[in-house]
Design a protein around this motif. Structure first.
Motif, PDB file in Angstrom:
ATOM      1  N   PHE B  34       0.835  -1.197   0.000  1.00 52.88           N
ATOM      2  CA  PHE B  34       0.000   0.000   0.000  1.00 52.88           C
ATOM      3  C   PHE B  34       0.872   1.251   0.000  1.00 52.88           C
ATOM      4  CE2 PHE B  34      -3.826  -2.312   1.305  1.00 52.88           C
ATOM      5  CZ  PHE B  34      -3.296  -3.415   1.948  1.00 52.88           C
ATOM      6  N   TYR B  36       0.092   5.111   1.436  1.00 51.67           N
ATOM      7  CA  TYR B  36      -0.815   6.024   2.123  1.00 51.67           C
ATOM      8  C   TYR B  36      -0.248   7.433   2.009  1.00 51.67           C
ATOM      9  CZ  TYR B  36      -3.690   2.456   4.387  1.00 51.67           C
ATOM     10  OH  TYR B  36      -4.568   1.435   4.632  1.00 51.67           O
ATOM     11  N   GLN B  38      -0.530  11.412   3.784  1.00 48.83           N
ATOM     12  CA  GLN B  38      -0.977  12.206   4.933  1.00 48.83           C
ATOM     13  C   GLN B  38      -0.788  13.670   4.604  1.00 48.83           C
ATOM     14  OE1 GLN B  38       1.278  11.723   8.588  1.00 48.83           O
ATOM     15  NE2 GLN B  38      -0.497  12.228   9.833  1.00 48.83           N
ATOM     16  N   GLU B  42      -3.968  16.130   8.811  1.00 44.29           N
ATOM     17  CA  GLU B  42      -4.990  15.109   8.577  1.00 44.29           C
ATOM     18  C   GLU B  42      -4.469  13.716   8.895  1.00 44.29           C
ATOM     19  OE1 GLU B  42      -6.945  17.577   4.841  1.00 44.29           O
ATOM     20  OE2 GLU B  42      -6.775  15.402   4.721  1.00 44.29           O
ATOM     21  N   GLY B  43      -5.384  12.742   8.855  1.00 42.36           N
ATOM     22  CA  GLY B  43      -4.999  11.352   9.040  1.00 42.36           C
ATOM     23  C   GLY B  43      -4.458  10.762   7.752  1.00 42.36           C
ATOM     24  N   LEU B  44      -4.175   9.480   7.791  1.00 42.84           N
ATOM     25  CA  LEU B  44      -3.645   8.802   6.614  1.00 42.84           C
ATOM     26  C   LEU B  44      -4.787   8.370   5.700  1.00 42.84           C
ATOM     27  CD1 LEU B  44      -1.449   8.310   8.936  1.00 42.84           C
ATOM     28  CD2 LEU B  44      -0.633   6.523   7.432  1.00 42.84           C
ATOM     29  N   LEU B  46      -5.634   6.083   2.187  1.00 40.90           N
ATOM     30  CA  LEU B  46      -5.118   5.108   1.238  1.00 40.90           C
ATOM     31  C   LEU B  46      -5.016   5.743  -0.139  1.00 40.90           C
ATOM     32  CD1 LEU B  46      -4.314   2.173   0.627  1.00 40.90           C
ATOM     33  CD2 LEU B  46      -6.732   1.698   0.189  1.00 40.90           C
ATOM     34  N   LYS B  49      -3.026   0.573  -3.907  1.00 38.73           N
ATOM     35  CA  LYS B  49      -2.606  -0.702  -3.349  1.00 38.73           C
ATOM     36  C   LYS B  49      -2.377  -1.720  -4.462  1.00 38.73           C
ATOM     37  CE  LYS B  49      -7.223  -2.649  -2.784  1.00 38.73           C
ATOM     38  NZ  LYS B  49      -8.272  -3.107  -1.847  1.00 38.73           N
ATOM     39  N   PHE B  89       3.561   7.330   2.851  1.00 37.11           N
ATOM     40  CA  PHE B  89       3.971   6.148   3.597  1.00 37.11           C
ATOM     41  C   PHE B  89       3.751   4.905   2.744  1.00 37.11           C
ATOM     42  CE2 PHE B  89       4.622   7.780   7.865  1.00 37.11           C
ATOM     43  CZ  PHE B  89       3.886   8.951   7.878  1.00 37.11           C
ATOM     44  N   ARG B  93       1.027  -5.458   4.331  1.00 35.86           N
ATOM     45  CA  ARG B  93       0.175  -6.224   5.234  1.00 35.86           C
ATOM     46  C   ARG B  93       0.306  -7.684   4.835  1.00 35.86           C
ATOM     47  NH1 ARG B  93      -6.346  -5.526   6.289  1.00 35.86           N
ATOM     48  NH2 ARG B  93      -6.400  -6.626   8.260  1.00 35.86           N
ATOM     49  N   LEU B  99      -0.741  -3.544   9.663  1.00 38.29           N
ATOM     50  CA  LEU B  99       0.030  -2.886   8.623  1.00 38.29           C
ATOM     51  C   LEU B  99       1.381  -2.502   9.203  1.00 38.29           C
ATOM     52  CD1 LEU B  99      -2.366  -0.346   6.856  1.00 38.29           C
ATOM     53  CD2 LEU B  99      -1.138  -2.204   5.775  1.00 38.29           C
ATOM     54  N   VAL B 100       2.422  -2.721   8.425  1.00 38.60           N
ATOM     55  CA  VAL B 100       3.753  -2.281   8.797  1.00 38.60           C
ATOM     56  C   VAL B 100       4.117  -1.143   7.871  1.00 38.60           C
ATOM     57  CG1 VAL B 100       6.175  -2.943   8.941  1.00 38.60           C
ATOM     58  CG2 VAL B 100       4.396  -4.571   9.625  1.00 38.60           C
ATOM     59  N   PHE B 101       4.475  -0.008   8.451  1.00 40.16           N
ATOM     60  CA  PHE B 101       4.725   1.192   7.665  1.00 40.16           C
ATOM     61  C   PHE B 101       6.218   1.476   7.527  1.00 40.16           C
ATOM     62  CE2 PHE B 101       0.621   3.170   7.079  1.00 40.16           C
ATOM     63  CZ  PHE B 101      -0.169   2.575   8.047  1.00 40.16           C
ATOM     64  N   GLN B 103       9.033   4.663   7.120  1.00 39.11           N
ATOM     65  CA  GLN B 103       9.192   5.825   8.002  1.00 39.11           C
ATOM     66  C   GLN B 103       8.557   7.087   7.437  1.00 39.11           C
ATOM     67  OE1 GLN B 103      11.480   4.247   6.203  1.00 39.11           O
ATOM     68  NE2 GLN B 103      13.344   5.445   5.925  1.00 39.11           N
TER      69      GLN B 103
END
Lengths: 116, 111
Positions: B34, B36, B38, B42-44, B46, B49, B89, B93, B99-101, B103
């Motif tokens: 994925f 993402y 930001q 704001e939030g993340l 999508l 993917k 980001f 998954r 989810l592993v992001f 940095q």
């Protein structure tokens, strides 16, 4: 609006205090995930709940705890707060558990916690 | 364990420039990948993917191709706009839930 609601948006508190962050997942989503975003650590997974049960734990401190209620909203409790706990705390929800890994998450807009 | 490595930022480009943000991953099995985004305050969200090898995800002019042979998922856009300024980001998954992001890469587009 992503459908994931987090409250409050901002929180300022003193060291040693305890706060509760709230998350309401998107309608129909059973999984809730909490993430901490800080400048030096990036996005760190804290904990996941699925339909009220804890499913996975990440880098969550013992001073932190969470739960998911029957109506599926979740709360993240942070206690004995330290300056280093200042961060953006995100909640995310998803509609599937472990099997459907190709689903992404829907994130809330976060709670910015400042510890002074 | 699973991990994601993104090119370090910040990245600053001029409007209409070509963008590449590199992302490589380490995972067991066949993760989904994925991107993402930001935006400030704001939030993340999508962005796109890909769920299997050679899949290409695309959205809003951004593209990324799932390359299993190089374990990469680089984000590209042919002509960036000022409104693309954000933090990006890369994430994976796997069989487990989370989810592993990476940095994050801060992108600034100048007019």
């Amino acid at each position: 609006d992503s459908g994931v609601t987090q409250t409050p948006k901002h929180l300022i508190t003193a060291t040693g205090q305890r706060v509760t962050l709230r998350c309401s997942p998107r309608s129909g989503d059973l999984s809730v995930y909490w993430y901490q975003q800080s400048l030096d650590q990036g996005l760190q997974f804290l904990i996941q709940y699925y339909n009220g049960e804890e499913r996975a734990k990440g880098n969550i401190l013992e001073r932190f705890s969470a739960q998911q209620f029957p109506d599926l909203h979740s709360e993240l409790n942070l206690s004995s707060l330290e300056l280093g706990d200042s961060a953006l705390y995100f909640c995310a929800s998803s509609s599937r558990d472990r099997v459907f890994a190709h689903y992404g998450y829907t994130f809330g807009s976060g709670t910015r916690l400042t510890v002074v | 364990g699973n991990s994601v490595t993104q090119m370090e930022g910040p990245v600053t480009l001029s409007e209409e420039a070509f963008l590449t943000i590199n992302c490589t991953y380490t995972a067991t099995g066949y993760p989904s990948l994925f991107w993402y985004v930001q935006y400030p305050g704001e939030g993340l969200q999508l962005l796109l993917k890909a769920t299997k090898a050679d899949d290409k995800g695309s959205n809003k002019g951004f593209e990324a191709t799932y390359r299993k042979e190089t374990t990469s998922f680089h984000l590209e856009k042919g002509s960036v706009q000022v409104s693309d300024s954000a933090v990006y980001f890369c994430a994976l998954r796997g069989g487990a839930q989370k989810l592993v992001f990476g940095q994050g890469t801060r992108l600034t587009i100048n007019p």
